[in-house]
Motif scaffolding. Structure first.
Motif, short mmCIF file in Angstrom:
data_model
loop_
_atom_site.label_atom_id
_atom_site.label_comp_id
_atom_site.label_asym_id
_atom_site.label_seq_id
_atom_site.Cartn_x
_atom_site.Cartn_y
_atom_site.Cartn_z
N ASN A 88 12.65 -1.43 14.97
CA ASN A 88 11.90 -2.05 13.88
C ASN A 88 11.98 -1.11 12.69
OD1 ASN A 88 10.11 -3.80 12.42
ND2 ASN A 88 9.16 -4.37 14.38
N GLU A 89 11.43 -1.51 11.58
CA GLU A 89 11.38 -0.65 10.41
C GLU A 89 9.97 -0.62 9.87
OE1 GLU A 89 14.00 -2.05 7.38
OE2 GLU A 89 13.11 -4.05 7.30
N VAL A 90 9.62 0.49 9.24
CA VAL A 90 8.25 0.65 8.75
C VAL A 90 8.28 1.10 7.30
CG1 VAL A 90 8.16 3.02 9.66
CG2 VAL A 90 6.04 1.81 9.15
N ASN A 91 7.38 0.53 6.52
CA ASN A 91 7.20 0.89 5.12
C ASN A 91 6.15 2.01 5.06
OD1 ASN A 91 6.55 1.10 2.42
ND2 ASN A 91 6.08 -1.07 2.13
N LEU A 92 6.54 3.19 4.64
CA LEU A 92 5.65 4.35 4.64
C LEU A 92 5.00 4.62 3.29
CD1 LEU A 92 7.71 6.78 6.90
CD2 LEU A 92 5.58 5.61 7.47
N GLN A 93 5.01 3.62 2.40
CA GLN A 93 4.43 3.83 1.07
C GLN A 93 2.95 4.17 1.15
OE1 GLN A 93 6.27 3.59 -2.06
NE2 GLN A 93 4.46 4.85 -2.46
N ALA A 94 2.20 3.46 2.00
CA ALA A 94 0.76 3.71 2.10
C ALA A 94 0.47 5.10 2.63
CB ALA A 94 0.11 2.65 2.98
N VAL A 95 1.24 5.55 3.62
CA VAL A 95 1.06 6.90 4.16
C VAL A 95 1.37 7.94 3.09
CG1 VAL A 95 1.91 8.57 5.85
CG2 VAL A 95 1.49 6.20 6.53
N MET A 96 2.44 7.72 2.34
CA MET A 96 2.80 8.65 1.27
C MET A 96 1.71 8.71 0.20
SD MET A 96 6.86 8.25 0.58
CE MET A 96 8.04 8.99 1.69
N ASP A 97 1.16 7.56 -0.14
CA ASP A 97 0.11 7.52 -1.16
C ASP A 97 -1.12 8.31 -0.69
OD1 ASP A 97 1.71 5.99 -2.77
OD2 ASP A 97 0.76 4.08 -2.23
N LEU A 98 -1.47 8.17 0.59
CA LEU A 98 -2.60 8.92 1.14
C LEU A 98 -2.34 10.42 1.07
CD1 LEU A 98 -3.81 7.00 4.33
CD2 LEU A 98 -5.16 7.57 2.31
N ARG A 99 -1.14 10.82 1.45
CA ARG A 99 -0.81 12.24 1.43
C ARG A 99 -0.82 12.79 0.01
NH1 ARG A 99 3.93 13.63 2.62
NH2 ARG A 99 3.44 15.66 3.50
N THR A 100 -0.33 12.00 -0.93
CA THR A 100 -0.30 12.44 -2.32
C THR A 100 -1.72 12.59 -2.88
OG1 THR A 100 1.84 11.38 -2.70
CG2 THR A 100 0.51 11.89 -4.64
N ARG A 101 -2.57 11.63 -2.54
CA ARG A 101 -3.92 11.62 -3.11
C ARG A 101 -4.83 12.64 -2.45
NH1 ARG A 101 -7.59 6.26 -4.39
NH2 ARG A 101 -9.40 7.38 -5.24
N TYR A 102 -4.72 12.79 -1.12
CA TYR A 102 -5.69 13.62 -0.40
C TYR A 102 -5.08 14.88 0.22
CZ TYR A 102 -8.58 9.42 -0.72
OH TYR A 102 -9.29 8.34 -1.18
N GLY A 103 -3.79 15.08 0.05
CA GLY A 103 -3.12 16.21 0.71
C GLY A 103 -3.72 17.56 0.37
N ALA A 104 -3.97 17.81 -0.90
CA ALA A 104 -4.50 19.11 -1.32
C ALA A 104 -5.91 19.34 -0.78
CB ALA A 104 -4.48 19.20 -2.85
N ARG A 105 -6.77 18.32 -0.88
CA ARG A 105 -8.13 18.44 -0.37
C ARG A 105 -8.14 18.60 1.15
NH1 ARG A 105 -10.94 13.27 -2.90
NH2 ARG A 105 -12.57 13.86 -1.38
N PHE A 106 -7.23 17.89 1.81
CA PHE A 106 -7.13 17.98 3.28
C PHE A 106 -6.77 19.41 3.69
CE2 PHE A 106 -4.90 17.75 7.30
CZ PHE A 106 -5.61 16.81 8.03
N GLN A 107 -5.79 20.00 3.01
CA GLN A 107 -5.37 21.36 3.36
C GLN A 107 -6.47 22.37 3.03
OE1 GLN A 107 -1.62 22.52 1.69
NE2 GLN A 107 -1.58 24.48 2.77
N GLU A 108 -7.16 22.15 1.93
CA GLU A 108 -8.24 23.07 1.56
C GLU A 108 -9.37 23.05 2.58
OE1 GLU A 108 -11.41 23.77 -2.14
OE2 GLU A 108 -9.84 22.26 -2.29
N LYS A 109 -9.67 21.87 3.10
CA LYS A 109 -10.78 21.73 4.05
C LYS A 109 -10.40 22.16 5.46
CE LYS A 109 -14.16 18.47 5.90
NZ LYS A 109 -14.75 17.11 5.81
N HIS A 110 -9.19 21.78 5.91
CA HIS A 110 -8.82 21.98 7.31
C HIS A 110 -7.84 23.13 7.54
CE1 HIS A 110 -10.90 18.30 8.36
NE2 HIS A 110 -10.23 17.64 7.42
#
Length: 373
Positions: free
Chosen positions: A174-196
């Motif tokens: 099958n194939e998967v569209n990863l746009q939503a995952v990328m958007d999450l990482r772009t928006r919350y990636g820095a805060r996620f790394q800072e917290k965890h």
């Protein structure tokens, strides 16, 4: 007083290993936690470290000898007290004497942890270590070289061939569209790394998606033993790791109970052990489902082989921007092909397809992964 150097436990079902290197020689100063020797079992390469300081009095086993757990391979004379400064001085002398040796001999084997996807927006790929091998010499002579297989390579060959001979393997795609995952990482990636304290990578999303899909299709998390089917009420995900000595699959345990941050920390811990040669037999034991990522090498599509006795393995591949149709409009999306290999003796084709669709939908609508839907 003499201290025996013994072969550590090799883990369940392993009764012998090969001594592949002595890193100290007789008469060398030894400090606590110094690496004395390396052994290779069917599953892993292990370091034997010194539990006491002293001098390596004698070596009882040679390189390439077969050794067993608990067997004495050498002796340390503890009565000769070595000061830390003396050990440092000895180390410095060894380095000065060996400056003419190729630097590559002093580097630990590199590994590529198959947990990082390659795409333009993923900066976590910098954590992967690409294996670098010297270019073969250019010569007009035709030369063949015969090299004995290592125990690890033999075991890999046996297990893979056993999987082909035993399971009725089939692969669905099958194939998967990863746009939503990328958007999450772009928006919350820095805060996620800072917290965890860890980066928000792709693999945590895939582990969560697999864990949720398994709750709907538990046969993917089971295996056949004789005439019985063994089901698990837990999900231990094996994550394929490629080393210069072969493929190993360390296990992330109880993945179904973990959030994204816990998964990322667990993967980082396993990756660190693999990179430093610190994986233990326990790290490789068990596993109920596996994930492998050929995308870091640029693979577009593959048919992964089952990791016995497991009945399912998910293959990830590289992300490519392709034109897709959404709401009758042509758009560009980051797409990945997914491959699910499964044991058709246990898993019907319809359930395998539904399982892969469940993984796809969880990744395309990742809010469900955090809401535990």
């Amino acid at each position: 007083m003499s201290i025996e150097i013994k072969v550590p436990s090799l883990g369940e079902s392993e009764t012998e290993a090969t001594l592949i290197a002595w890193l100290k020689k007789e008469g060398d100063a030894v400090a606590v936690d110094d690496v004395l020797a390396e052994i290779e079992s069917d599953k892993i390469t292990m370091e034997i470290t010194a539990l006491d300081a002293g001098v390596l009095k004698s070596v009882l086993k040679k390189v390439d000898d077969i050794v067993e757990p608990g067997e004495v391979i050498g002796v340390i004379d503890e009565s000769v007290q070595i000061e830390k400064s003396d050990v440092k001085a000895a180390t410095a002398e060894e380095v000065s004497e060996e400056v003419v040796q190729p630097v590559v001999e002093k580097i630990k084997p590199t590994v590529v942890v198959e947990t990082t996807l390659t795409d333009e927006e993923d900066d976590s790929n910098s954590e992967a270590v690409v294996i670098s091998r010297p270019e073969p010499p250019v010569s007009s002579q035709r030369v063949e070289e015969r090299v004995p297989m290592t125990r690890l390579r033999k075991r890999i060959a046996e297990r893979l061939k056993s999987a082909q001979n035993t399971a009725a393997m089939l692969t669905t795609f099958n194939e998967v569209n990863l746009q939503a995952v990328m958007d999450l990482r772009t928006r919350y990636g820095a805060r996620f790394q800072e917290k965890h304290g860890v980066k928000l990578g792709f693999m945590s999303f895939f582990v969560r998606a697999v864990s949720q899909a398994i709750s709907q299709y538990p046969a993917l998390n089971a295996y056949i033993e004789a005439e019985d089917i063994v089901y698990h009420n837990y999900v231990d995900v094996g994550i394929a790791v490629s080393t210069d000595k072969g493929l190993v699959v360390p296990v992330l345990r109880d993945a179904h109970l973990m959030g994204l941050a816990e998964i990322e920390k667990g993967i980082a811990d396993l990756a660190g052990k693999a990179r430093d040669g610190g994986l233990t037999p326990h790290d490789l034991k068990g596993g109920t489902f596996s994930i492998t990522n050929g995308g870091i090498y640029g693979s577009m599509l593959s048919t992964p082989i089952l990791n016995p006795p497991q009945s399912g393995i998910l293959g990830m591949h590289n992300i490519q921007k392709r034109t897709m149709v959404e709401n009758d409009a042509v758009v560009i999306r980051p797409m990945m092909y997914l491959a699910l290999s499964y044991d058709h003796r246990l898993i019907d084709g319809a359930d395998a397809v539904r399982f892969l669709v469940a993984v796809k939908e969880a990744l395309e609508y990742p809010a469900g992964l955090t809401l535990n839907l």
